[in-house]
Enzyme design. Sequence first.
Site, PDB file in Angstrom:
ATOM      1  N   CYS A  40      33.360 -47.334 -10.596  1.00  0.00           N
ATOM      2  CA  CYS A  40      33.774 -48.517  -9.840  1.00  0.00           C
ATOM      3  C   CYS A  40      33.113 -48.395  -8.468  1.00  0.00           C
ATOM      4  CB  CYS A  40      35.292 -48.683  -9.790  1.00  0.00           C
ATOM      5  SG  CYS A  40      36.216 -47.435  -8.888  1.00  0.00           S
ATOM      6  N   GLY A  41      33.567 -49.151  -7.493  1.00  0.00           N
ATOM      7  CA  GLY A  41      32.885 -49.111  -6.202  1.00  0.00           C
ATOM      8  C   GLY A  41      32.915 -47.729  -5.574  1.00  0.00           C
ATOM      9  N   THR A  42      34.102 -47.156  -5.523  1.00  0.00           N
ATOM     10  CA  THR A  42      34.265 -45.804  -4.960  1.00  0.00           C
ATOM     11  C   THR A  42      34.434 -44.734  -6.027  1.00  0.00           C
ATOM     12  OG1 THR A  42      36.647 -46.121  -4.910  1.00  0.00           O
ATOM     13  CG2 THR A  42      35.418 -46.694  -2.892  1.00  0.00           C
ATOM     14  N   GLY A  43      34.770 -45.137  -7.235  1.00  0.00           N
ATOM     15  CA  GLY A  43      35.131 -44.189  -8.293  1.00  0.00           C
ATOM     16  C   GLY A  43      36.597 -43.805  -8.237  1.00  0.00           C
ATOM     17  N   ILE A  44      37.274 -44.207  -7.174  1.00  0.00           N
ATOM     18  CA  ILE A  44      38.667 -43.772  -6.989  1.00  0.00           C
ATOM     19  C   ILE A  44      39.604 -44.507  -7.955  1.00  0.00           C
ATOM     20  CG2 ILE A  44      40.614 -43.675  -5.398  1.00  0.00           C
ATOM     21  CD1 ILE A  44      38.557 -43.455  -3.078  1.00  0.00           C
ATOM     22  N   GLY A  45      39.563 -45.830  -7.909  1.00  0.00           N
ATOM     23  CA  GLY A  45      40.523 -46.598  -8.698  1.00  0.00           C
ATOM     24  C   GLY A  45      40.391 -46.347 -10.188  1.00  0.00           C
ATOM     25  N   ARG A  57      40.774 -17.945 -17.568  1.00  0.00           N
ATOM     26  CA  ARG A  57      41.920 -18.342 -16.732  1.00  0.00           C
ATOM     27  C   ARG A  57      41.952 -19.849 -16.503  1.00  0.00           C
ATOM     28  NH1 ARG A  57      37.879 -16.643 -13.513  1.00  0.00           N
ATOM     29  NH2 ARG A  57      37.491 -17.663 -11.509  1.00  0.00           N
ATOM     30  N   HIS A  58      40.784 -20.477 -16.582  1.00  0.00           N
ATOM     31  CA  HIS A  58      40.739 -21.924 -16.374  1.00  0.00           C
ATOM     32  C   HIS A  58      41.377 -22.677 -17.544  1.00  0.00           C
ATOM     33  CE1 HIS A  58      38.380 -21.136 -12.874  1.00  0.00           C
ATOM     34  NE2 HIS A  58      37.489 -20.472 -13.592  1.00  0.00           N
ATOM     35  N   HIS A  95      35.372 -25.477 -14.397  1.00  0.00           N
ATOM     36  CA  HIS A  95      36.752 -25.104 -14.112  1.00  0.00           C
ATOM     37  C   HIS A  95      37.785 -26.080 -14.666  1.00  0.00           C
ATOM     38  CE1 HIS A  95      35.937 -22.190 -10.500  1.00  0.00           C
ATOM     39  NE2 HIS A  95      35.212 -21.921 -11.571  1.00  0.00           N
ATOM     40  N   ASP A 101      33.673 -51.394 -13.471  1.00  0.00           N
ATOM     41  CA  ASP A 101      34.020 -52.732 -12.989  1.00  0.00           C
ATOM     42  C   ASP A 101      32.736 -53.410 -12.497  1.00  0.00           C
ATOM     43  OD1 ASP A 101      33.538 -51.799 -10.413  1.00  0.00           O
ATOM     44  OD2 ASP A 101      35.574 -52.147  -9.674  1.00  0.00           O
ATOM     45  N   HIS A 102      32.891 -54.547 -11.830  1.00  0.00           N
ATOM     46  CA  HIS A 102      31.727 -55.341 -11.398  1.00  0.00           C
ATOM     47  C   HIS A 102      30.823 -54.571 -10.436  1.00  0.00           C
ATOM     48  CE1 HIS A 102      35.302 -56.006  -8.953  1.00  0.00           C
ATOM     49  NE2 HIS A 102      34.477 -56.050  -7.912  1.00  0.00           N
TER      50      HIS A 102
HETATM   51  C1  RB5 Z   1      36.321 -53.495  -6.101  1.00  0.00           C
HETATM   52  O1  RB5 Z   1      35.935 -54.247  -5.009  1.00  0.00           O
HETATM   53  C2  RB5 Z   1      36.709 -52.085  -5.673  1.00  0.00           C
HETATM   54  O2  RB5 Z   1      37.998 -52.094  -5.144  1.00  0.00           O
HETATM   55  C3  RB5 Z   1      36.622 -51.138  -6.850  1.00  0.00           C
HETATM   56  O3  RB5 Z   1      35.326 -51.162  -7.345  1.00  0.00           O
HETATM   57  C4  RB5 Z   1      36.917 -49.682  -6.577  1.00  0.00           C
HETATM   58  O4  RB5 Z   1      36.211 -49.207  -5.481  1.00  0.00           O
HETATM   59  C5  RB5 Z   1      38.336 -49.306  -6.558  1.00  0.00           C
HETATM   60  O5  RB5 Z   1      38.721 -48.139  -6.404  1.00  0.00           O
END
Ligand code: RB5
Length: 150
Positions: free
Chosen positions: A74-79, A141-142, A107, A17-18
């Site tokens: 992305c910003g955190t990699g989470i989304g 096993r993995h 693994h 993303d941005h």
């Molecule tokens: C965008 O501002 C932010 O929400 C996105 O990059 C990311 O961190 C979502 O998980």
Amino acid sequence: MTELIAQAGDTVAIANDHAGIELKSMLRQDLEGMGFKVLDLGTATTDSVDYPDYGHALARAIAEKKAKAGIAICGTGIGISIAANRHAGVRAALVHDDMTARMAREHNDANIIAMGARIVPPDSARALVKTFFATKFEGGRHARRVEKLG
Ligand code: RB5
């Protein structure tokens, strides 16, 4: 040991993303230096976009075998990793240090490395990508456990 997720000459897709624009351009060069073809799925500007669109596009590229492996930013990699992991056969691992980058391959046989551009400093992210692509899945096993992921 079994195999690397991608070999020189294979295509590796990258999506962001941005928040991931700068890191993406560094990683693109690194991937090319490692001998991979790069499928860049965007985004290409700092205009605000929705990370699921890019996570889904990356996962589709893996599922449709247009790329052997992927990088998601992305910003955190989470989304973006959550989005990618909603696709069967896609295993996106959110990594932040050498151990998680290695274990994602050894693994979990991860086929996407996900990182947060606002979490991991660029030089660390570049090192994590190198580790990810240099590490083989251990199998054994993995393999049974990865099979159960669906
Ligand atoms: C965008 O501002 C932010 O929400 C996105 O990059 C990311 O961190 C979502 O998980």
